[in-house]
Design an enzyme around this catalytic site. Structure first.
Site, short mmCIF file in Angstrom:
data_model
loop_
_atom_site.label_atom_id
_atom_site.label_comp_id
_atom_site.label_asym_id
_atom_site.label_seq_id
_atom_site.Cartn_x
_atom_site.Cartn_y
_atom_site.Cartn_z
N GLY A 22 -18.89 3.20 -2.93
CA GLY A 22 -20.25 3.34 -2.43
C GLY A 22 -21.26 3.69 -3.53
N LYS A 41 0.86 -1.19 0.00
CA LYS A 41 0.00 0.00 0.00
C LYS A 41 0.89 1.23 0.00
CE LYS A 41 -4.43 0.81 0.04
NZ LYS A 41 -5.50 -0.05 -0.51
N GLY A 59 -18.40 7.35 -2.77
CA GLY A 59 -17.30 7.57 -3.70
C GLY A 59 -17.33 6.48 -4.75
N ASN A 60 -16.15 6.11 -5.22
CA ASN A 60 -16.09 5.07 -6.25
C ASN A 60 -16.84 3.82 -5.82
OD1 ASN A 60 -14.63 2.44 -7.19
ND2 ASN A 60 -14.31 3.93 -8.79
N GLY A 84 -20.79 6.23 2.53
CA GLY A 84 -19.77 6.58 1.54
C GLY A 84 -20.38 6.52 0.16
P1 NAD Z 1 -13.53 7.57 -2.48
O1 NAD Z 1 -12.55 8.59 -2.04
O2 NAD Z 1 -13.94 7.50 -3.91
O3 NAD Z 1 -14.89 7.74 -1.64
C1 NAD Z 1 -14.93 7.81 -0.25
C2 NAD Z 1 -16.35 8.20 0.15
O4 NAD Z 1 -16.44 8.17 1.58
C3 NAD Z 1 -16.74 9.62 -0.26
O5 NAD Z 1 -18.12 9.64 -0.59
C4 NAD Z 1 -16.52 10.43 1.03
O6 NAD Z 1 -17.34 11.61 1.07
C5 NAD Z 1 -16.95 9.41 2.05
N1 NAD Z 1 -16.43 9.65 3.38
C6 NAD Z 1 -15.19 10.05 3.75
N2 NAD Z 1 -15.13 10.18 5.08
C7 NAD Z 1 -16.34 9.85 5.57
C8 NAD Z 1 -16.90 9.77 6.86
N3 NAD Z 1 -16.19 10.12 7.94
N4 NAD Z 1 -18.19 9.38 6.98
C9 NAD Z 1 -18.91 9.06 5.88
N5 NAD Z 1 -18.45 9.11 4.64
C10 NAD Z 1 -17.17 9.50 4.49
O7 NAD Z 1 -12.95 6.16 -1.97
P2 NAD Z 1 -13.33 4.71 -2.50
O8 NAD Z 1 -12.35 4.32 -3.54
O9 NAD Z 1 -14.77 4.64 -2.77
O10 NAD Z 1 -12.95 3.83 -1.21
C11 NAD Z 1 -13.87 3.68 -0.13
C12 NAD Z 1 -13.38 2.55 0.77
O11 NAD Z 1 -13.29 1.35 -0.01
C13 NAD Z 1 -12.01 2.76 1.40
O12 NAD Z 1 -11.98 2.14 2.67
C14 NAD Z 1 -11.09 2.01 0.45
O13 NAD Z 1 -9.87 1.62 1.06
C15 NAD Z 1 -11.96 0.83 0.11
N6 NAD Z 1 -11.60 0.13 -1.12
C16 NAD Z 1 -11.58 0.79 -2.30
C17 NAD Z 1 -11.27 0.07 -3.46
C18 NAD Z 1 -11.34 0.71 -4.82
O14 NAD Z 1 -11.24 -0.04 -5.81
N7 NAD Z 1 -11.55 2.01 -4.95
C19 NAD Z 1 -10.94 -1.27 -3.38
C20 NAD Z 1 -10.96 -1.92 -2.14
C21 NAD Z 1 -11.31 -1.19 -1.01
#
Ligand code: NAD
Length: 416
Positions: A223, A106, A220-221, A218
């Site tokens: 959620g 990471k 983001g990508n 969440g």
């Molecule tokens: P992202 O940055 O696209 O989205 C994060 C989301 O969480 C945003 O909507 C943000 O507003 C929200 N957020 C941030 N802090 C918050 C809080 N305190 N309370 C509520 N919402 C909050 O990130 P992502 O890529 O969607 O990743 C989200 C999670 O999934 C992370 O834990 C990441 O490690 C995990 N993950 C992501 C991937 C991937 O392919 N992108 C793969 C495996 C795991």
């Protein structure tokens, strides 16, 4: 007593629990408790106002016994080396549970992308790659996007890497834009994999997904695609969703396209028509069938776990549940799909991306999803069967499957 919320302490405690069940050799246990390698570096970036700002960057290669290490890069103001270590450990268990021939890594940079221009982000991304270029590569360590990093940043990092090595090597980084060798289906892959896991869990707990309710923290990508796919694939009603500013709620379910369109207009979920506001705290405790944490670590804790009403917790985020909360949720009979199983879809399709880059032959999205389904369903079954045969909860079961596989590779190499 306050819970220890240091993510790496949590990752180590989870491993310790699995090691005790496995009666893991103490020398192997000690080896697997620590990262094999880590890099700490500074990245000086020329800012738009002419000043130079120095950022702190990290890359942790936790374990590469099963193959080149693999893991995303986060840009976050609260990034710490212990968060990166924990996430690198979880990547190690994730690639093992998914049974793909990779290890775990990471990366991270302490920065606030919300306060940075596109040019500053490009210079930071290129600076990050200049620091790690000697230590990454198709056969060494392959980065990818994570929180606050995206395909454009991967494109700049790829370009910087290829400028340094002097030839094309697209497989050095995944989550790239399609024209630079990205894989079809990579962007929704984490959420898609989570949907396959939810489908399997629903069979076990006897939940009919058509018309079932879900809460997603969440947007983001991960959620936002979870909302889209839950609605489109299964007819699940997503009742609350949230971002870092708070959540929105409609008891009849919210249409993904409407929520997304509002977010694009307003920049946050709050104020979406036909919804009521709900706090992130209340969202986690809502009376829904499926709770999907898809934001950040330590959201389900000893303080709120007892109030969770969902039948299934599908951990799309990494580390959303503390060990104390884990015990409480298990005692309540809630079926947890543990993070490094539930969100393995992202790294599985990243692996497919590396394979396609090596072959220079590309699959369509249907093929990617078919293979992803096979990997996810096989991994889910391995973990579920382990939890039944060993009479342990699903998280410990996932560790048993993963740690066994990593330990076997370490042993075969003669390291321990
Ligand atoms: P992202 O940055 O696209 O989205 C994060 C989301 O969480 C945003 O909507 C943000 O507003 C929200 N957020 C941030 N802090 C918050 C809080 N305190 N309370 C509520 N919402 C909050 O990130 P992502 O890529 O969607 O990743 C989200 C999670 O999934 C992370 O834990 C990441 O490690 C995990 N993950 C992501 C991937 C991937 O392919 N992108 C793969 C495996 C795991």
């Amino acid at each position: 007593m306050n819970e220890n919320l240091n993510p790496f302490a949590i990752a180590q405690a989870q491993l310790d629990e699995a090691a005790a069940v496995l009666q893991l050799d103490p020398d192997m246990h000690a080896f697997l408790r620590e990262p094999m390698r880590e890099f700490h570096f500074t990245i000086p970036v020329r800012m738009d106002d002419g000043t130079t700002k120095t950022f702190q960057g990290f890359r942790v290669q936790y374990n590469d016994a099963r193959g080149p290490s693999k893991g995303g890069i986060r840009f976050h103001p609260d990034e710490t080396i212990d968060t990166v270590r924990a996430l690198a450990a979880w990547m190690t268990w994730k690639t093992a549970v998914a049974d793909i021939p990779l290890g775990g890594a990471k990366g991270g940079v302490i920065c606030n992308p919300r306060e940075m221009s596109s040019g500053e982000m490009e210079r930071l991304s290129r600076g990050y790659m200049r620091n790690v270029a000697r230590f990454v590569g198709l056969t060494q360590d392959v980065p990818a996007p994570d929180v606050n990093t995206n395909p454009q940043l991967m494109a700049w990092m790829l370009d910087e890497y290829e400028l340094i090595i002097g030839h094309r090597e697209p497989g050095v980084i995944t989550g790239k834009p399609l024209p630079l060798g990205g894989s079809a289906g990579r962007t929704p892959a984490t959420a898609m994999g989570g949907m396959f896991a939810i489908r399997e869990a629903a069979k076990i707990v006897g939940l009919n997904l058509q018309g079932a309710t879900a809460a997603i923290q969440g947007f983001g990508n991960v959620g936002s695609f979870a909302h889209k796919l839950a609605q489109e694939l299964f007819g699940i009603k997503v009742v609350p969703v949230s971002d870092e500013f708070g959540g929105i709620y409609n008891a009849h379910g919210m249409n993904y396209a409407d929520v997304k369109a509002h977010l694009q207009r307003a920049g946050k979920l709050g104020g979406c028509p036909n919804t009521e506001p709900v706090s992130n705290k209340d969202l986690l405790e809502m009376d829904v069938d499926i709770l999907i944490p898809a934001a950040i670590e330590n959201q389900l804790t000893a303080q709120n776990a007892d109030h969770v009403k969902a039948k299934v917790v599908a951990e799309l985020a990494n580390g959303p549940t503390t060990p104390e909360a884990d015990n409480i949720l298990n005692d309540k009979g809630i079926y947890i799909i543990p993070d490094f199983l539930c969100n393995a879809g992202g790294v599985i399709v990243s692996y497919f991306e590396m394979v396609q880059n090596s072959y220079q032959f590309y699959w369509d999205e249907a093929m990617v999803n078919e293979r992803l389904d096979l990997n996810m369903t096989t991994a889910f079954k391995a973990v579920h069967d382990m939890s039944v045969t060993q009479k342990v909860d699903t998280r410990v079961a996932a560790y048993l499957v993963a740690v066994n596989r990593v330990a076997e590779a370490v042993r075969l190499r003669g390291w321990v």
